[in-house]
Design a protein around this motif. Structure first.
Motif, short mmCIF file in Angstrom:
data_model
loop_
_atom_site.label_atom_id
_atom_site.label_comp_id
_atom_site.label_asym_id
_atom_site.label_seq_id
_atom_site.Cartn_x
_atom_site.Cartn_y
_atom_site.Cartn_z
N ALA A 128 0.87 -1.31 0.04
CA ALA A 128 0.00 -0.07 -0.01
C ALA A 128 0.84 1.14 -0.05
O ALA A 128 1.82 1.20 -0.08
N GLY A 129 0.38 2.44 -0.05
CA GLY A 129 1.20 3.51 0.01
C GLY A 129 1.50 3.94 1.38
O GLY A 129 1.18 3.20 2.44
N MET A 130 2.48 4.66 1.49
CA MET A 130 3.14 5.21 2.89
C MET A 130 2.30 5.78 3.82
O MET A 130 2.26 5.76 5.10
N SER A 131 0.97 6.63 3.27
CA SER A 131 0.05 7.33 4.01
C SER A 131 -1.27 6.77 3.91
O SER A 131 -1.52 6.52 2.60
N GLY A 132 -2.09 6.98 4.81
CA GLY A 132 -3.66 6.99 4.37
C GLY A 132 -3.94 5.74 4.16
O GLY A 132 -5.12 5.39 3.69
N GLY A 133 -3.31 4.33 4.58
CA GLY A 133 -3.73 3.12 4.17
C GLY A 133 -4.22 2.49 5.59
O GLY A 133 -4.15 3.02 6.67
N VAL A 134 -4.68 1.00 5.26
CA VAL A 134 -5.00 0.26 6.41
C VAL A 134 -3.76 0.16 7.32
O VAL A 134 -3.88 0.19 8.59
#
Length: 181
Positions: A128-134
């Protein structure tokens, strides 16, 4: 090769009376041969599965990184000669608890908090991305639920670009970094 429990989660999703979004790993869909049980079985949609028992660190995963994490644990316990000088002898005997979260929402927070309270360390691995993910949400919730019992910062290995995928080496690095606190 198949993602553990995919068939059981799919059947549970179909039979659940609530709306369920089921996402299967793209890379695993492309395998020409899949090994899956032929029996009809379901997996509860809110329970994490402990794949490897351990007492020194919790490694939390879901999806395809499960295979890379298993390889990273083997590298830590029995490093090849090229990695031997880089891994302290004391770290080769650590017992890592590997938990497959299986479901992203609702995720099994009780099982993860309980494990982190016992092992005192957590590394989260997912694509996933580095921010705002699970992974960020899990790190925040675990920090609230197990902060006073933790001996290290929650480390998240969160990447989605091919160049930054969480491979065995990155997982091993994160594990060694967390154990070194």
């Amino acid at each position: 090769m198949y993602e553990r429990g995919t068939q059981g989660r799919l059947l549970s999703s179909i039979r659940d009376p609530n709306p369920v979004v089921f996402m299967e790993s793209k890379i695993l869909c492309r395998f020409a041969v899949k090994q899956a049980p032929i029996d009809d079985y379901t997996i509860p949609l809110s329970c994490a599965e402990t794949l490897i028992l351990g007492s020194d660190l919790t490694l939390l995963i879901w999806g395809t990184p499960v295979y890379r994490c298993e390889s990273a644990i083997q590298l830590l316990n029995s490093p090849p000669s090229s990695l031997t000088p880089l891994i302290l002898l004391s770290l080769r005997s650590v017992k890592i608890k590997l938990i497959d979260l299986q479901i992203r929402s609702p995720w099994d927070m009780d099982a993860v908090v309980e494990s982190v309270c016992r092992t005192k360390r957590l590394v989260i691995v997912h694509e996933a991305g580095m921010s705002g993910g699970v992974g960020s949400e899990i790190a925040a919730e675990i920090s609230k639920g197990a902060f006073l019992r933790s001996e290290a910062l929650v480390l998240a290995t969160l990447h989605f670009e091919k160049f930054n995928m969480p491979d065995e080496t990155k997982i091993l690095d994160g594990t060694v970094e967390t154990l070194s606190y």
